[in-house]
Every structure is written in C-alpha cells, then in structure tokens.
Write a protein that holds these residues in place. Structure first.
Motif, short mmCIF file in Angstrom:
data_model
loop_
_atom_site.label_atom_id
_atom_site.label_comp_id
_atom_site.label_asym_id
_atom_site.label_seq_id
_atom_site.Cartn_x
_atom_site.Cartn_y
_atom_site.Cartn_z
N THR A 56 89.09 16.51 25.22
CA THR A 56 88.15 17.34 24.48
C THR A 56 87.62 16.58 23.28
OG1 THR A 56 89.95 18.33 23.18
CG2 THR A 56 89.26 19.48 25.18
N VAL A 57 86.39 16.87 22.89
CA VAL A 57 85.77 16.31 21.69
C VAL A 57 85.17 17.46 20.89
CG1 VAL A 57 84.04 14.74 20.78
CG2 VAL A 57 85.24 14.14 22.89
N PRO A 58 85.65 17.70 19.66
CA PRO A 58 86.75 16.99 19.00
C PRO A 58 88.09 17.28 19.69
CG PRO A 58 86.18 18.94 17.74
CD PRO A 58 85.14 18.83 18.82
N ALA A 59 89.05 16.40 19.43
CA ALA A 59 90.37 16.56 20.05
C ALA A 59 91.02 17.85 19.57
CB ALA A 59 91.25 15.37 19.70
N VAL A 60 91.46 18.65 20.51
CA VAL A 60 92.15 19.91 20.21
C VAL A 60 93.49 19.90 20.92
CG1 VAL A 60 92.09 22.42 20.43
CG2 VAL A 60 89.98 21.17 19.93
N ILE A 61 94.53 20.28 20.20
CA ILE A 61 95.87 20.23 20.77
C ILE A 61 96.19 21.57 21.40
CG2 ILE A 61 98.28 19.65 20.33
CD1 ILE A 61 96.11 17.46 19.69
N ARG A 62 96.36 21.57 22.72
CA ARG A 62 96.65 22.79 23.46
C ARG A 62 98.12 23.17 23.32
NH1 ARG A 62 91.60 24.73 23.99
NH2 ARG A 62 90.19 23.15 24.85
N ASN A 63 98.42 24.41 23.64
CA ASN A 63 99.78 24.91 23.42
C ASN A 63 100.81 24.31 24.36
OD1 ASN A 63 98.94 26.51 21.35
ND2 ASN A 63 99.06 28.44 22.46
N GLY A 64 100.46 24.10 25.63
CA GLY A 64 101.49 23.67 26.56
C GLY A 64 100.96 22.90 27.75
N VAL A 65 101.76 21.91 28.19
CA VAL A 65 101.44 21.14 29.39
C VAL A 65 102.70 21.03 30.23
CG1 VAL A 65 99.63 19.81 28.23
CG2 VAL A 65 101.96 18.89 28.34
N THR A 90 91.18 5.73 13.68
CA THR A 90 91.90 6.92 13.24
C THR A 90 91.06 7.76 12.29
OG1 THR A 90 94.03 5.84 13.50
CG2 THR A 90 93.96 7.75 12.05
N ASP A 91 90.36 7.10 11.36
CA ASP A 91 89.52 7.84 10.40
C ASP A 91 88.42 8.62 11.11
OD1 ASP A 91 91.02 6.95 8.29
OD2 ASP A 91 89.58 5.44 7.61
N ILE A 92 87.84 8.04 12.14
CA ILE A 92 86.80 8.74 12.91
C ILE A 92 87.40 9.96 13.61
CG2 ILE A 92 85.24 8.54 14.88
CD1 ILE A 92 84.86 5.58 14.09
N LEU A 93 88.57 9.76 14.21
CA LEU A 93 89.23 10.87 14.91
C LEU A 93 89.64 11.95 13.93
CD1 LEU A 93 90.41 12.09 17.46
CD2 LEU A 93 92.43 10.64 17.15
N LEU A 94 90.20 11.55 12.79
CA LEU A 94 90.64 12.52 11.80
C LEU A 94 89.47 13.33 11.25
CD1 LEU A 94 92.95 13.70 10.12
CD2 LEU A 94 92.61 11.84 8.48
N ALA A 95 88.35 12.67 11.00
CA ALA A 95 87.16 13.38 10.51
C ALA A 95 86.72 14.44 11.51
CB ALA A 95 86.04 12.39 10.24
N SER A 96 86.78 14.10 12.81
CA SER A 96 86.40 15.04 13.85
C SER A 96 87.37 16.22 13.88
CB SER A 96 86.39 14.34 15.20
OG SER A 96 86.16 15.25 16.25
N VAL A 97 88.67 15.93 13.79
CA VAL A 97 89.69 16.98 13.82
C VAL A 97 89.56 17.90 12.61
CG1 VAL A 97 92.16 17.43 13.72
CG2 VAL A 97 91.30 15.62 15.19
N LEU A 98 89.36 17.33 11.43
CA LEU A 98 89.23 18.13 10.21
C LEU A 98 87.96 18.98 10.24
CD1 LEU A 98 90.44 15.68 7.43
CD2 LEU A 98 91.34 17.98 7.86
N GLY A 99 86.90 18.44 10.80
CA GLY A 99 85.67 19.21 10.90
C GLY A 99 85.85 20.44 11.77
N ASN A 100 86.47 20.25 12.91
CA ASN A 100 86.75 21.38 13.80
C ASN A 100 87.73 22.35 13.16
OD1 ASN A 100 86.65 22.59 16.62
ND2 ASN A 100 88.84 22.20 16.43
N PHE A 101 88.73 21.81 12.48
CA PHE A 101 89.74 22.65 11.83
C PHE A 101 89.12 23.56 10.78
CE2 PHE A 101 93.20 23.37 8.75
CZ PHE A 101 94.22 23.76 9.59
N SER A 102 88.24 23.00 9.97
CA SER A 102 87.64 23.80 8.89
C SER A 102 86.76 24.91 9.44
CB SER A 102 86.83 22.90 7.96
OG SER A 102 85.73 22.32 8.63
N THR A 103 86.14 24.66 10.58
CA THR A 103 85.26 25.66 11.17
C THR A 103 86.02 26.74 11.93
OG1 THR A 103 83.48 24.03 11.39
CG2 THR A 103 83.33 26.02 12.75
#
Length: 376
Positions: A277-286, A320-333
C-alpha cells in the motif's frame, strides 16, 4: 506532517487533553475512554493496565520537559498502589477497579503486571524516590512468583484461564525490565531482560518466514499447523525496536550480532507485509503464508512502525525519510484529524472508516513513545 509537527500536536493537544478531561480529579485516576467530543465515558471498571500506561507516559513527559503533569502521575500512582495492590488480600495486583473503589476483577494478569513495573521505572526516574525503587523490586518478585511457568517464560494469568501462551505480555515485560534497568542500574533487570530476549528469538519467531507468531501451546509450540498461525506486523516492529533497545543498554550482550540481525529481519518482514500500500499502512494481522487475515488497522501499529523507522541506519536515511513523511501524512489525516483536538481514531476498517465511537486512553503510551523516538 513532519516529526516536529507530530511532537507539537502531542505536547500542545494530546497530553493536555488526557491530563485534563482524561483525568478524574475526584478519584485521582485516569479515565479509560473519551467520546469524540473529548468528554469522559463512565465505565463499570478501570483497568490497572491503563492507569499504569498513563502514569508512565506523564512521568516521561514531565522528565522530558514536554508537559508538567508529573505530580499528577505520581499522585495517581499512590492511589493505584492503595487501590489495586493486594486489594483482595492476596499477592499481586487486581485487574480492575469498580467505581465504588472495590475490586471489579481480581484475576492476576501478566500484561497488567508488566505495565505496573513500567510505570514504576518512569516514576522513579522522575522523582528519584527510593521507595518507588524498592516497591518496583517487590512487585517484580511478586510477578515472578505468581506467574512462574515450568518451561520458560510466564503464565498469562493466575490462575490460568486457558492453556494458550502468548508472546504479547512477554514483550511488554521485556520493555518493563529494560526501563527498570535503565532507571535503577540494577543488573538483575538486565538479566531478566536477557531471558526474555532468548525466549523471543528461540520460540516466538518462525524461522522460515521471520514472522513473530502470537499464540502457542503450553510447550511453546505454535498453536496451529503451519500456515494457520496469526502474526501482527505491528508487534514485529515493536520487537525490532525492543531488541535494539536491549543492545543499546547491553552493547556487549551475548550474540549481539545475531540479535541485531533478528531486529533487522523483523523490521524488513513487517515492511513487506504492508501489502504494497502507498502510503504504507500496517494491517492488524497476517498468516504465515503472507495472506492478510485482518485488513483493519489500529493506531498503535502505525506508531510502532514510526518508532522502528527512527532507528534505521544512516545509509538508508533518505529512503526512510521519504517513507516516514508518507506515513506521518497518512497518520495525521486518518488517525489524528484536527477535529478531535488532541484525540484520535483508534481503529479503522479495511476501507478506512472508523469502527469505534470513542477514543481509548491506552493509545497515548504508543503515540508518545513514537514522538520521543522520532525526536531523539
């Protein structure tokens, strides 16, 4: 959202909300839930685990100079000691407290006991009160007696309510031992942590997939046949961070290179299971096959992802900074919308819709932990 903006949100909105509306000044205990208007929701019981997490978080925030609610946290700890410890006359801490101050649930729960040790560690670091150091040791001794198991690790509860052995409370006990070692310098806690690191690497991780499994039988064998066992990617990140914390505090640990390699493998395996997924989202279970068996998401795996990303080696920093920026952007929204003024949405369905009508206090511990790691 940048890491700096994330910290500002936590310091200026989240911490004040949960120390204000999230605190019952009459009982001097934290509320477990607020509604989406920021108002307390009365519950039939208050769990020890939630109180301990909030005590630790606000002790840490005071120590960091982020929010001056340290006295509130220490006062709450005094009430928790009086109300929860041996409240039914038996060793250990009751699971939850009724509104009238009497025990609601008297079971002894390893997960909750781990968090009271964690709370003691941060409260002691804040106050320097030697009495807290003594009582932390006494609580640790009680824990090891109450939950003792014959074949490594500990029982989940006493008396046991089933035959399943779970990695999750052991993970948080490792965290508590590391916090106590750093707070007190007592090498016994580091030795206890070493036992859990050995158990985790030797029993919890499936070698063919590098997945950390959740549930085991009484002999620490995976509960289900291969391919049918559950793993939570958020816990892979959490263990990855904890193993690196262990090495930070014990640089000359036995098999340090192996432990570092396992930490890296856990992080990379969890990252693979973001399912592209983009941005990366951590799912509950695999499952061990890699199939997503629970596509919903919670807030805490996202914060554990951030915390693990913060430890990425310098040569990978740009990626990592690019990935983190994507994760934080999705997180804030998606998880901390501005409309909640310091609150959060704890659970989202696979299609991104909230599946809860309240916000739980217990998430603050994960959120502030990520804030601190990103700021270090």
């Amino acid at each position: 959202m940048t890491p700096s903006q994330f910290r500002t949100w936590a310091v200026q909105q989240a911490l004040p909300l949960w120390a204000g509306n999230g605190f019952d000044s009459g009982r001097k205990l934290f509320h477990e839930r607020l509604d989406f208007n920021g108002q307390p929701i009365d519950l039939p019981a208050l769990r020890l685990m939630v109180q301990a997490r909030q005590i630790a978080t606000y002790s840490r925030a005071a120590l960091q100079g982020d929010y001056a609610a340290g006295d509130q946290a220490l006062s709450c700890l005094e009430v928790v000691e009086r109300r929860y410890h041996r409240a039914d006359g038996a060793p250990g801490w009751i699971f939850s407290l009724a509104p009238d101050g009497r025990p609601a649930d008297c079971r002894r729960d390893l997960y909750a006991h781990a968090f009271i040790l964690f709370a003691y560690a941060w409260a002691y670091r804040l106050s320097g009160d030697k009495g807290l150091q003594t009582r932390a040791w006494e609580a640790s001794v009680e824990l090891r007696e109450i939950f003792h198991a014959q074949n490594g690790g500990f029982l989940d509860a006493a008396p046991p309510y089933d035959a399943v052995r779970r990695q999750n409370p052991h993970m948080h006990l490792l965290e508590a031992y590391l916090a106590l070692f750093e707070a007190t310098g007592n090498e016994v806690y580091r030795n206890f942590a070493s036992e859990l690191v050995e158990l985790g690497i030797g029993r919890f991780i499936e070698p063919n997939t590098s997945l950390l499994l959740e549930d085991f039988d009484s002999n620490w064998k995976p509960l289900e046949p291969f391919g049918h066992n559950r793993a939570e990617p958020g816990h892979l990140f959490e263990w990855s961070w904890l193993l690196q914390e262990y090495l930070r505090l014990y640089a000359d640990a036995k098999e340090a290179d192996k432990i570092h390699g396992v930490a890296k493998a856990l992080h990379q395996t969890a990252l693979v299971h973001t399912n592209g997924t983009v941005p990366a989202v951590i799912r509950n279970g695999v499952a061990e096959s890699g199939a997503v068996i629970n596509a919903d998401t919670r807030i805490w795996p996202q914060t554990e992802f951030m915390r693990s990303l913060a430890l990425t080696v310098p040569k990978q920093k740009l990626e990592t900074d690019i990935l983190l920026a994507s994760v934080l952007g999705n997180f804030s929204t998606c998880y901390i919308p501005a409309s909640l003024h310091g609150g959060w949405i704890d659970r989202l369905s696979a299609d991104g819709k909230s599946v809860m009508d309240h916000m739980p206090a217990s998430s603050l511990y994960h959120i502030y932990g990520a804030v601190c790691e990103l700021s270090s």
